[in-house]
Design a protein around this motif. Structure first.
Motif, PDB file in Angstrom:
ATOM      1  N   PHE A  27       0.760  -1.166  -0.072  1.00 25.88           N
ATOM      2  CA  PHE A  27       0.026   0.013  -0.053  1.00 25.88           C
ATOM      3  C   PHE A  27       0.737   1.087  -0.055  1.00 25.88           C
ATOM      4  O   PHE A  27       0.602   2.171  -0.768  1.00 25.88           O
ATOM      5  CB  PHE A  27      -1.209   0.044   1.109  1.00 25.88           C
ATOM      6  CG  PHE A  27      -1.710   1.367   1.265  1.00 25.88           C
ATOM      7  CD1 PHE A  27      -2.961   1.611   0.453  1.00 25.88           C
ATOM      8  CD2 PHE A  27      -1.515   2.394   2.042  1.00 25.88           C
ATOM      9  CE1 PHE A  27      -3.658   2.665   0.390  1.00 25.88           C
ATOM     10  CE2 PHE A  27      -2.269   3.579   2.089  1.00 25.88           C
ATOM     11  CZ  PHE A  27      -3.071   3.538   1.295  1.00 25.88           C
ATOM     12  N   PRO A  28       1.772   1.310   0.820  1.00 29.69           N
ATOM     13  CA  PRO A  28       2.819   2.588   0.947  1.00 29.69           C
ATOM     14  C   PRO A  28       3.411   2.765  -0.391  1.00 29.69           C
ATOM     15  O   PRO A  28       3.479   3.873  -0.982  1.00 29.69           O
ATOM     16  CB  PRO A  28       3.824   2.567   1.992  1.00 29.69           C
ATOM     17  CG  PRO A  28       3.200   1.482   2.957  1.00 29.69           C
ATOM     18  CD  PRO A  28       2.322   0.548   1.887  1.00 29.69           C
ATOM     19  N   LEU A  30       2.287   1.794  -3.549  1.00 29.53           N
ATOM     20  CA  LEU A  30       0.863   2.238  -4.381  1.00 29.53           C
ATOM     21  C   LEU A  30       0.643   3.621  -4.089  1.00 29.53           C
ATOM     22  O   LEU A  30       0.323   4.547  -5.161  1.00 29.53           O
ATOM     23  CB  LEU A  30       0.042   1.353  -4.435  1.00 29.53           C
ATOM     24  CG  LEU A  30       0.070  -0.171  -4.785  1.00 29.53           C
ATOM     25  CD1 LEU A  30      -1.054  -0.996  -4.532  1.00 29.53           C
ATOM     26  CD2 LEU A  30       0.534  -0.058  -6.285  1.00 29.53           C
ATOM     27  N   TYR A  31       0.630   4.008  -2.738  1.00 31.02           N
ATOM     28  CA  TYR A  31       0.502   5.366  -2.728  1.00 31.02           C
ATOM     29  C   TYR A  31       1.367   6.363  -3.033  1.00 31.02           C
ATOM     30  O   TYR A  31       1.025   7.670  -3.363  1.00 31.02           O
ATOM     31  CB  TYR A  31       0.029   5.859  -1.172  1.00 31.02           C
ATOM     32  CG  TYR A  31      -0.273   6.902  -0.784  1.00 31.02           C
ATOM     33  CD1 TYR A  31      -1.580   7.475  -1.031  1.00 31.02           C
ATOM     34  CD2 TYR A  31       0.513   8.106  -0.037  1.00 31.02           C
ATOM     35  CE1 TYR A  31      -2.043   8.816  -0.707  1.00 31.02           C
ATOM     36  CE2 TYR A  31       0.090   9.184   0.083  1.00 31.02           C
ATOM     37  CZ  TYR A  31      -1.233   9.744  -0.480  1.00 31.02           C
ATOM     38  OH  TYR A  31      -1.698  11.032  -0.076  1.00 31.02           O
ATOM     39  N   LEU A  32       2.776   5.976  -2.787  1.00 33.34           N
ATOM     40  CA  LEU A  32       4.055   7.033  -3.210  1.00 33.34           C
ATOM     41  C   LEU A  32       3.540   6.997  -4.990  1.00 33.34           C
ATOM     42  O   LEU A  32       3.856   8.432  -5.373  1.00 33.34           O
ATOM     43  CB  LEU A  32       5.081   6.200  -3.024  1.00 33.34           C
ATOM     44  CG  LEU A  32       5.576   6.513  -1.425  1.00 33.34           C
ATOM     45  CD1 LEU A  32       6.798   5.894  -1.195  1.00 33.34           C
ATOM     46  CD2 LEU A  32       5.849   7.893  -1.286  1.00 33.34           C
ATOM     47  N   SER A  34       0.894   6.874  -6.512  1.00 35.49           N
ATOM     48  CA  SER A  34      -0.093   7.710  -6.749  1.00 35.49           C
ATOM     49  C   SER A  34      -0.020   9.076  -6.540  1.00 35.49           C
ATOM     50  O   SER A  34      -0.298  10.125  -7.328  1.00 35.49           O
ATOM     51  CB  SER A  34      -1.445   7.089  -6.144  1.00 35.49           C
ATOM     52  OG  SER A  34      -2.586   8.017  -6.187  1.00 35.49           O
ATOM     53  N   ALA A  35       0.666   9.492  -5.389  1.00 37.52           N
ATOM     54  CA  ALA A  35       1.067  10.816  -5.084  1.00 37.52           C
ATOM     55  C   ALA A  35       2.192  11.550  -5.950  1.00 37.52           C
ATOM     56  O   ALA A  35       1.930  12.745  -6.017  1.00 37.52           O
ATOM     57  CB  ALA A  35       1.487  10.818  -3.476  1.00 37.52           C
ATOM     58  N   LEU A  43      -2.060  16.930  -2.704  1.00 42.39           N
ATOM     59  CA  LEU A  43      -1.415  16.565  -1.867  1.00 42.39           C
ATOM     60  C   LEU A  43      -1.646  17.101  -0.474  1.00 42.39           C
ATOM     61  O   LEU A  43      -1.706  16.497   0.535  1.00 42.39           O
ATOM     62  CB  LEU A  43       0.191  16.800  -2.205  1.00 42.39           C
ATOM     63  CG  LEU A  43       0.753  15.866  -3.146  1.00 42.39           C
ATOM     64  CD1 LEU A  43       2.087  16.136  -3.532  1.00 42.39           C
ATOM     65  CD2 LEU A  43       0.678  14.341  -2.682  1.00 42.39           C
ATOM     66  N   ALA A  48      -6.703  13.090   3.050  1.00 41.36           N
ATOM     67  CA  ALA A  48      -5.614  12.727   2.159  1.00 41.36           C
ATOM     68  C   ALA A  48      -6.744  11.792   0.946  1.00 41.36           C
ATOM     69  O   ALA A  48      -7.442  11.045   1.402  1.00 41.36           O
ATOM     70  CB  ALA A  48      -4.513  11.889   2.408  1.00 41.36           C
ATOM     71  N   LYS A  49      -6.205  12.347  -0.191  1.00 43.66           N
ATOM     72  CA  LYS A  49      -6.839  11.438  -1.396  1.00 43.66           C
ATOM     73  C   LYS A  49      -5.895  10.239  -1.795  1.00 43.66           C
ATOM     74  O   LYS A  49      -4.782  10.265  -1.713  1.00 43.66           O
ATOM     75  CB  LYS A  49      -7.195  12.470  -2.388  1.00 43.66           C
ATOM     76  CG  LYS A  49      -8.091  13.499  -2.198  1.00 43.66           C
ATOM     77  CD  LYS A  49      -7.946  14.526  -3.355  1.00 43.66           C
ATOM     78  CE  LYS A  49      -8.824  14.047  -4.658  1.00 43.66           C
ATOM     79  NZ  LYS A  49      -9.001  14.698  -5.732  1.00 43.66           N
ATOM     80  N   LEU A  50      -6.379   9.247  -2.086  1.00 41.29           N
ATOM     81  CA  LEU A  50      -5.595   8.174  -2.491  1.00 41.29           C
ATOM     82  C   LEU A  50      -5.416   8.177  -4.034  1.00 41.29           C
ATOM     83  O   LEU A  50      -4.460   7.528  -4.560  1.00 41.29           O
ATOM     84  CB  LEU A  50      -6.545   6.775  -2.393  1.00 41.29           C
ATOM     85  CG  LEU A  50      -6.843   6.412  -0.805  1.00 41.29           C
ATOM     86  CD1 LEU A  50      -7.549   5.050  -0.617  1.00 41.29           C
ATOM     87  CD2 LEU A  50      -5.167   6.205  -0.183  1.00 41.29           C
ATOM     88  N   LEU A  51      -6.352   8.710  -4.792  1.00 41.45           N
ATOM     89  CA  LEU A  51      -6.171   8.792  -6.147  1.00 41.45           C
ATOM     90  C   LEU A  51      -6.165  10.214  -6.607  1.00 41.45           C
ATOM     91  O   LEU A  51      -7.094  11.112  -6.136  1.00 41.45           O
ATOM     92  CB  LEU A  51      -7.166   8.006  -7.046  1.00 41.45           C
ATOM     93  CG  LEU A  51      -7.227   6.520  -6.781  1.00 41.45           C
ATOM     94  CD1 LEU A  51      -8.589   5.870  -7.481  1.00 41.45           C
ATOM     95  CD2 LEU A  51      -5.933   5.893  -7.500  1.00 41.45           C
TER      96      LEU A  51
END
Length: 95
Positions: A27-28, A30-32, A34-35, A43, A48-51
């Motif tokens: 997950f981290p 994938l979040y990086l 996406s961010a 940001l 916080a938004k995931l996408l």
């Protein structure tokens, strides 16, 4: 004929632990990823938004212009090639 595998509580617990571990580890990353496509306003948004609301490739262009990232990648590639060549040479002599 195939035998049916028994579903024991230990197997279920083991599978659950593996899945939980994968989620916690993946997950981290994938979040990086996406961010990296989010705008600065996305940001800074709370919660916080995931996408990202829209994919922003400008972050990559900015990173390439601010730092000589391409030079760093080439340096890493050259270093890796020499290290692998040395390992192969020494390893082939040892066997």
């Amino acid at each position: 004929m195939k035998r049916k595998r028994k579903l024991t509580p230990l197997k279920v617990l083991f599978t659950f632990c593996i899945l939980l571990y994968l989620v916690v580890m993946v997950f981290p990353m994938l979040y990086l990823l996406s961010a990296s496509f989010m705008s600065e306003s996305d940001l800074r948004q709370i919660p916080a938004k995931l996408l990202p609301s829209q994919f922003n490739f400008e972050n990559y262009a900015t990173a390439l212009h601010r730092q000589p990232l391409l030079k760093y990648v080439v340096n890493s590639l050259v270093s890796t090639i020499f290290s692998v060549a040395i390992c192969l040479t020494v390893g082939s002599k040892a066997s």
